[in-house]
Write an enzyme that holds these catalytic residues in place. Structure first.
Site, PDB file in Angstrom:
ATOM      1  N   GLU A  28       0.885  -1.299  -0.123  1.00 47.84           N
ATOM      2  CA  GLU A  28       0.098   0.084   0.039  1.00 47.84           C
ATOM      3  C   GLU A  28       1.007   1.209   0.041  1.00 47.84           C
ATOM      4  O   GLU A  28       2.037   1.350   0.332  1.00 47.84           O
ATOM      5  CB  GLU A  28      -0.968  -0.002   1.274  1.00 47.84           C
ATOM      6  CG  GLU A  28      -0.139   0.021   2.668  1.00 47.84           C
ATOM      7  CD  GLU A  28      -1.078   0.828   3.754  1.00 47.84           C
ATOM      8  OE1 GLU A  28      -1.455   1.750   3.376  1.00 47.84           O
ATOM      9  OE2 GLU A  28      -1.134   0.081   4.640  1.00 47.84           O
ATOM     10  N   LYS A 162      -3.039  -1.463  15.818  1.00 47.15           N
ATOM     11  CA  LYS A 162      -2.759  -0.589  16.983  1.00 47.15           C
ATOM     12  C   LYS A 162      -3.639  -0.447  17.992  1.00 47.15           C
ATOM     13  O   LYS A 162      -4.998  -0.557  17.554  1.00 47.15           O
ATOM     14  CB  LYS A 162      -2.228   0.573  16.523  1.00 47.15           C
ATOM     15  CG  LYS A 162      -0.910   0.779  15.674  1.00 47.15           C
ATOM     16  CD  LYS A 162      -0.784   2.411  15.672  1.00 47.15           C
ATOM     17  CE  LYS A 162       0.662   2.428  15.073  1.00 47.15           C
ATOM     18  NZ  LYS A 162       0.535   2.346  13.509  1.00 47.15           N
TER      19      LYS A 162
HETATM   20  N1  PSU Z   1      -2.650   1.753  10.663  1.00 45.77           N
HETATM   21  C1  PSU Z   1      -1.316   1.621  10.746  1.00 45.77           C
HETATM   22  N2  PSU Z   1      -0.623   2.383   9.945  1.00 45.77           N
HETATM   23  C2  PSU Z   1      -1.214   2.902   8.819  1.00 45.77           C
HETATM   24  C3  PSU Z   1      -2.588   2.478   8.654  1.00 45.77           C
HETATM   25  C4  PSU Z   1      -3.302   2.413   9.663  1.00 45.77           C
HETATM   26  O1  PSU Z   1      -0.938   1.384  11.769  1.00 45.77           O
HETATM   27  O2  PSU Z   1      -0.430   3.503   7.908  1.00 45.77           O
HETATM   28  C5  PSU Z   1      -3.111   3.222   7.332  1.00 45.77           C
HETATM   29  C6  PSU Z   1      -3.541   2.107   6.293  1.00 45.77           C
HETATM   30  O3  PSU Z   1      -3.317   2.769   5.053  1.00 45.77           O
HETATM   31  C7  PSU Z   1      -5.061   1.807   6.727  1.00 45.77           C
HETATM   32  C8  PSU Z   1      -5.483   3.227   7.005  1.00 45.77           C
HETATM   33  O4  PSU Z   1      -5.722   1.269   5.735  1.00 45.77           O
HETATM   34  O5  PSU Z   1      -4.507   3.834   7.979  1.00 45.77           O
HETATM   35  C9  PSU Z   1      -6.799   3.353   7.672  1.00 45.77           C
HETATM   36  O6  PSU Z   1      -7.435   4.455   7.862  1.00 45.77           O
HETATM   37  P1  PSU Z   1      -8.672   4.632   8.213  1.00 45.77           P
HETATM   38  O7  PSU Z   1      -8.984   4.313   9.537  1.00 45.77           O
HETATM   39  O8  PSU Z   1      -9.106   6.311   8.069  1.00 45.77           O
HETATM   40  O9  PSU Z   1      -9.660   3.905   7.307  1.00 45.77           O
END
Ligand code: PSU
Ligand code: MN
Length: 306
Positions: A28, A162
């Protein structure tokens, strides 16, 4: 080169590997543009591609560049994603909009999964998944990563989630959505910086070939959707759960005080944790992504050999 889907642009290398049934690992780009600071983000992206290559698989980093979804990137593309402020965070809902505007987009787990599947890539390596945010009972903030995992046939290797999220509720949602959650070599679901989370792993596997077998059986049965592969951070790189827990609580209260919500929430928290730890969390983050790349390359190789 145009890929199996007319609007996707695959590099020749990725197109050839997909066509020949060789192992390919999707990566990603939100983790690059909105998950880590420059220049460590670009260095991480390069190193992870190198690890996958050294293990005999083809890396395919995914992003939208100039409105075009791309599967497989050049070094200059990684540099742009890591350093340009003009790169939007693009989850599933944002994908048609950034394309319509001809913009640059860093793809989240959800949108990377979808583009990988359109390119017929079945294994994807990242750091952490999105999930159910703490307080979602009030805010409804649940990542589109979870709904995507319920519909799109890609196995996602992460180090768990996390504890900026509610890990228990995230596991409940994944159960409801029919998503297998496989912890690698452990009975406990990992929490990204730490090997422990206080939540037991729904299922345990001890090898890449077991993961490949789960993927095959799931999709042969016609059970649509992804597989979560939760690969704990190596012991040597771990930050103890109580230590990082206090830091995450502080980042969450700082976010509440600033009124940050929605798609800005996750990037803010990731950046704030790096700030508070003076970069120690970044070293752990990079180590776990590399560890996931090693395991994910093995999964792609085993899956390709079935
Ligand atoms: N959690 C992490 N590192 C990240 C992300 C999540 O520990 O970089 C990123 C990933 O790309 C994940 C996104 O898909 O954040 C989730 O964002 P949201 O909660 O806005 O869907
Ligand atoms: Mn959200």
């Amino acid at each position: 080169m145009t890929g199996p889907h007319p609007t996707l642009e695959l590099t020749d290398e990725v197109a050839r590997a997909v066509r020949d049934g060789d192992p390919v690992v999707a990566l990603e780009s939100t983790i690059i543009s909105h998950g880590m600071p420059y220049p460590q983000n670009v260095e991480m992206a390069r190193e992870v591609e190198g690890i996958i290559r050294d293990l005999g698989a083809t890396p395919a980093t995914i992003a939208v560049l100039g409105g075009r979804p791309r599967v497989g990137l050049a070094d200059a593309d990684l540099e742009l994603l890591g350093s340009s402020p003009a790169v939007d965070k693009v989850s599933l809902r944002d994908l048609p909009y950034v394309m319509a505007r001809g913009g640059h987009g860093a793809t989240t787990v959800a949108s990377t999964m979808r583009l990988a599947a359109l390119a017929r890539v079945r294994v994807f390596v990242t750091g952490g998944l999105g999930g159910v945010h703490r307080g979602a009972q009030q805010t409804f903030d649940v990542s589109a990563d979870l709904t995507e995992l319920s519909t799109t046939d890609v196995a996602v290797v992460s180090a768990g989630v996390k504890s900026i999220l509610d890990i228990g509720l995230t596991l409940e949602r994944l159960e409801t959505l029919g998503v297998p959650v496989l912890a690698v070599g452990t009975d406990e679901f990992p929490s990204f910086y730490s090997r422990s989370s206080g939540h037991s792993a729904p299922m345990r596997v001890d090898s890449a070939s077991e993961v490949a077998a789960v993927m095959r059986h799931k999709w042969e049965l016609g059970l649509a959707g992804g597989v979560v592969v939760a690969n704990p951070i190596p012991e040597a790189d771990e930050i103890p759960a109580d230590e990082i827990g206090a830091i995450i609580d502080r980042a969450l209260s700082d976010m509440a005080a600033l009124g940050i919500r929605g798609k800005e929430a996750t990037p803010y928290l990731l950046g704030r944790i790096v700030e508070i730890t003076g970069g120690a969390s970044l070293a752990a983050n990079i180590a776990l992504v590399k560890n996931n790349a090693r395991f994910g390359a093995g999964v792609a190789t085993e899956y390709a050999s079935l």
